[in-house]
Design an enzyme around this catalytic site. Structure first.
Site: not given
Ligand code: NAG
Ligand code: NAG
Ligand code: NAG
Length: 295
Positions: A39, A105-106, A221, A276
């Site tokens: 993202l 991630s996403q 994260d 993250h």
């Protein structure tokens, strides 16, 4: 045939065989690696990871897919799956020996959608780097999409037809709104087999055709909430953490996770001290948990 002729024939055959073996080895090399971003980011964020890979495995073709970057990463996930599929498929086709996928991630959810729906994929290692695999229930600084809403209110937007047009809502998993989550039948609920889907049996077969699933995440994260979601854990309705092995879809092996695990093909890595946005630039993480899966 004279003895001399025989000798030269043997030599020719030997040279041929050596050449064949040699070409096989040199064209084999390392399998191509495809990176799918997360993202609000794009290819630029993955230069360091790309360098790690080509340094330890010289000659590897690394492609960071340049699609749905930055704000476009908010597009709904099934749509993104189709887009990424079109970009990834030609690379798969030209890689007779298979490919590896690293998804951040996403992007991890995009990759799962892609693998489930590609009947002839040739993915060997699927590396999911800090990905909200069991959903997201946290509105962090990085994810401040809904500045006026508390996280307990976000479902009012997300669990609607309009909300489902935004990627985050496709995996927003409010543990206090279970019924609505299931009824909306979001991308994640379908992928995790929480709501029925016409093609779920085939999806499962496709997932099982990968060689190894590598999950990486950690407690510092700061974005994936709960962080255990990156290892297929999630909140129960009291916001206590339920680990992967106690999740209903794991126990029932709905999408193949338990089978991968019992096959010995599920690897989990947990690191503290990694924010993250730093996962893909951390050499320790790369060296210990990614490198060996890219051969
Ligand atoms: C199931 O798979 C078929 C073949 O790929 C596809 O045409 C169909 O749209 C899928 N069904 C759903 C509900 O996505
Ligand atoms: C890289 O990962 C290691 C191992 O978890 C961690 O101790 C370190 O803080 C990380 N460094 C950065 C810059 O994220
Ligand atoms: C990478 O990891 C290996 C063990 O897996 C270790 O021996 C080596 O020192 C590490 N390299 C660096 C530069 O940290």
């Amino acid at each position: 045939m004279t003895r001399a002729e025989m000798k030269s024939l043997v030599v020719i055959l030997f040279v041929r065989l050596t050449l064949t073996l040699f070409t096989a080895c040199s064209t084999e090399g390392y399998k191509p690696v495809i990176i799918v971003h997360g993202l609000f980011d794009g290819p630029k964020q993955f230069e360091i990871l790309k360098r790690f890979i080509t340094k330890s495995h010289p000659g590897t073709i690394v492609s960071v897919i340049d699609l749905y970057n930055h704000l476009f990463s908010l597009e709904p996930l099934w749509k993104q799956v189709e887009g990424f599929k079109n970009a990834v498929y030609p690379i798969m086709q030209s890689a007779t020996d298979g490919i590896h996928l690293i998804c951040f991630s996403q992007g991890g959810l995009v990759c799962r959608g892609l693998i489930a729906t590609l009947d002839n994929h040739n993915v060997h290692s699927l590396i999911l780097l800090s990905s909200p695999l069991a959903g997201q229930y946290g509105d962090t600084a990085y994810l401040k999409l809904f500045p006026k809403l508390l996280k307990s209110e976000i479902y009012r937007f997300c669990y609607t037809r309009w909300g489902q047009r935004v990627s985050i809502c496709n995996y927003w998993n409010d543990p206090h709104q279970r019924e609505r989550y299931l009824k909306t039948g979001s991308f994640l609920a379908q992928l995790n087999g929480e709501t029925a889907h016409q093609n779920s049996t085939r999806w499962r077969e496709n997932v099982l055709r990968i060689k190894t699933l590598i999950l990486i995440g950690g407690p510092d994260d700061g974005v994936i909430t709960p962080w255990q979601s990156s290892l297929f854990g999630f909140y129960d309705k009291n916001e206590n953490i339920v680990g992967m092995k106690d999740m209903d879809w794991y126990i029932k092996d709905v999408f193949g996770l338990k089978t991968l695990h019992s096959r010995g093909d599920l690897k989990e890595y947990i690191y503290s001290g990694v924010l993250h946005t730093k996962w893909h630039a951390n050499y320790t993480v790369y060296n210990e948990s990614i490198d060996e899966w890219l051969t």
